[in-house]
Design an enzyme around this catalytic site. Structure first.
Site, PDB file in Angstrom:
ATOM      1  N   GLY A 165      47.999  39.774  34.688  1.00 33.96           N
ATOM      2  CA  GLY A 165      48.061  38.559  33.877  1.00 33.96           C
ATOM      3  C   GLY A 165      49.311  38.487  33.024  1.00 33.96           C
ATOM      4  O   GLY A 165      50.429  38.738  33.489  1.00 33.96           O
ATOM      5  N   THR A 197      44.970  41.437  39.839  1.00 31.32           N
ATOM      6  CA  THR A 197      46.253  41.361  40.562  1.00 31.32           C
ATOM      7  C   THR A 197      46.627  42.732  41.104  1.00 31.32           C
ATOM      8  O   THR A 197      46.377  43.731  40.467  1.00 31.32           O
ATOM      9  CB  THR A 197      47.344  40.863  39.609  1.00 31.32           C
TER      10      THR A 197
END
Length: 587
Positions: free
Chosen positions: A482, A399
């Site tokens: 996450g 991410t």
């Protein structure tokens, strides 16, 4: 935009080719636990740098080229949204191990005209032609596989950019892709973290047990010579450059229709997958008003499920019932109480967070101060709560994060991801990007709010952060990674509000990460879990936490990637993450 503006960012040695930097594997001095960073004359002793200050605009991203692209856009008169789109397009190229146009996107924007925080959910849905029975037939240990076509949902990033630009863009859409196209076609030097994770991805996707329908397209793009690029080597991705040109020329339809969409459908038919042109065409981002809680005078904002934004707010609500300042910075008491708040919030996350189009999430109750006080009563100063249960709702019918700000006061908090590592392992023919594997986050249990269904959005881990003081914007921030994201966001807010750290110091402070809670996929909690602590946590704190009974692990990674912009009267302070390859810039 003038082409030379962006080429100026490329060192001549990089354009000439060849790796100048010594890789971590070749460096005999890389592991010296007795060696620490240099000493700063001012500020926190553990801080890696000071914040970047500027009166006209700022950008903080996980890569220098993306930060420079954003700042160039701002200097040309673009809005913070324009800058964010340009930065994200660059990040999709230079940081493919974290993000790209095959993934989803969530955003919060401070709109200086309406003086409100606006939220955008840019997550995609599962293919209409993929049934629950098929997913269950491919399940591993009762869970959706992490890789391959069964894990792929519709990418939402490009439509999120388009939706943002329609409302807040100032520069022409096509100009925002100029830097990314140049770097894709003419090359850029690969950064340290990206080189490391590309190599890991190649090994991971090449495993015979990975369950990926094909990996040759990955190799063609990122390992054409049989290996991935090393740190400092020049890498080109002309296939992604061509895809960006389609998007630049045709807007959202350059991705969700036309040649690109046809190529995607043909690819999935070839490998036995389910994504179609109709799935792509049906996707649209959704404006979604964010929720807020007040933490000791600061309003902290979070997006609704299907994101996990409420988890940060639930954690802070519970933490507010305790005096963290009196407990002390990096103390065992402070970490213990924060971890217990995380464990309580994450049990609710596992039970209640799902696509609101399929399940009515009890958001008001989850965020109430009364409920937080009830949950806080379960926490004991010297004992670990076990087992942890979710609350009983009242009955009712790897991410990337980055942030930008402009001279008009607009601030953009944006997070964009392929989810696990690079994503599903699947790269469509000739398009130069990888599809996300967000579908892994569906549950497969009957009756679970997050159970898989065709056309449904899976539970999402990616969450942008934002905080305001009174009627004014204060902090645009995020911590990627996450389930580390709400844990990291709560630590940043506590560091700044409870302990008075600056915007850069708050991110450089040692972090903790707890794993082993119940998951929205249906995975059960693993006892009290494992509490991971960075090496910078004081030894006395570690010993006290171990004495309480925590299972400690010195995990050397997984603590997220932080970027932030703090608003001061007439100026910005931008901060970046020393754990990544990022740069914060302001002017």
């Amino acid at each position: 935009m003038r082409r030379r503006t962006f080429l100026a960012a490329l060192p001549a040695t990089a354009l000439a080719g060849g790796a100048m930097a010594q890789s971590r594997a070749d460096n005999p001095n890389r592991d010296r636990p007795d060696v620490h960073g240099g000493d700063r004359i001012d500020g926190a002793t553990f801080a890696s740098r000071s914040a970047a200050w500027g009166a006209n605009g700022a950008a903080a991203t996980a890569h220098p080229l993306a930060s420079m692209a954003a700042l160039d856009v701002l200097r040309l008169g673009g809005s913070a949204v324009d800058a964010a789109i340009a930065a994200n397009a660059v990040l999709g190229l230079v940081e493919p191990i974290a993000c790209g146009i095959g993934g989803d996107c969530f955003v919060m924007v401070w709109d200086p005209k309406t003086r409100r925080v606006e939220g955008l959910n840019g997550s995609g849905r599962s293919p209409k032609g993929l049934s629950l029975e098929t997913v269950r037939g491919r399940a591993k240990n009762g869970l959706t596989p992490p890789y391959g076509a069964v894990s792929v949902s519709v990418p939402g990033a490009v439509d999120a950019w388009w939706t943002l630009h329609l409302r807040y863009g100032k520069l022409p859409w096509k100009d925002l892709f100029a830097p990314a196209i140049i770097y894709a076609e003419e090359g850029h030097a690969v950064s340290q973290n990206v080189a490391y994770y590309l190599d890991r991805s190649l090994k991971n996707f090449s495993r015979p047990t990975a369950g990926i329908e094909e990996v040759e397209n990955f190799r063609k793009v990122w390992a054409p010579d049989g290996r991935t690029p090393k740190e400092g080597e020049v890498f080109k991705n002309p296939a992604l450059g061509r895809t960006y040109r389609q998007i630049a020329a045709n807007g959202r339809d350059g991705f969700y229709g036309g040649e690109v969409a046809q190529t995607i459908e043909t690819y999935f038919k070839r490998i036995g997958g389910w994504m179609t042109k109709a799935d792509l065409a049906a996707h649209h981002a959704r404006w979604d008003p964010p929720h807020k809680v007040n933490y000791r005078g600061v309003d902290v904002w979070g997006l609704s499920p299907n994101s996990q934004g409420l988890a940060t707010l639930q954690m802070l609500n519970i933490m507010e019932t305790f005096d963290f300042k009196a407990m002390g910075f990096q103390s065992a008491a402070a970490i213990h109480h924060a971890v217990e708040a995380k464990r309580l919030a994450f049990e609710d996350r596992a039970k209640f967070y799902a696509d609101p189009d399929f399940f009515e999430v009890p958001t008001e109750w989850l965020l109430s101060k009364e409920y937080a006080r009830e949950r806080a009563k379960l926490i004991s100063p010297g004992k670990i709560l076990t087992p942890v249960f979710p609350g009983q709702a009242p009955s009712r019918g790897d991410t990337t994060y980055f942030t930008t700000a402009d001279r008009n006061g607009m601030m953009v908090s944006i997070i964009q991801s392929n989810y696990r590592g690079m994503g599903s392992g699947l790269s469509p023919d000739g398009l130069g990007f990888m599809f996300q594997n967000r579908g892994e986050l569906f549950a497969l249990e009957d009756g679970h709010p997050n159970i898989y269904a065709p056309g449904k959005r899976p539970f999402q881990t990616i969450i942008p952060g934002f905080a305001t003081k009174g009627e004014d914007p204060w902090l645009s921030f995020g911590v990627m990674g996450g389930d580390m994201q709400p844990q990291g966001q709560a630590q940043i807010i506590s560091n700044m509000v409870d302990f008075g750290l600056g915007v850069q110091e708050a991110g450089d402070s040692p972090r903790w990460r707890h794993g082993g809670s119940s998951e929205p996929t249906g995975e059960a909690q693993k006892g009290i879990g494992v509490l991971n602590l960075e090496s910078g946590v004081p030894e006395a704190t570690k010993a006290a936490l171990a004495a309480i009974g925590w299972n400690l692990a010195p995990d050397p990674g997984g603590y997220g990637g932080y970027q932030a912009i703090e608003r001061w009267p007439g100026r910005y302070a931008a901060a970046t993450e020393m754990r990544k390859d990022g740069v914060a810039l302001a002017y």
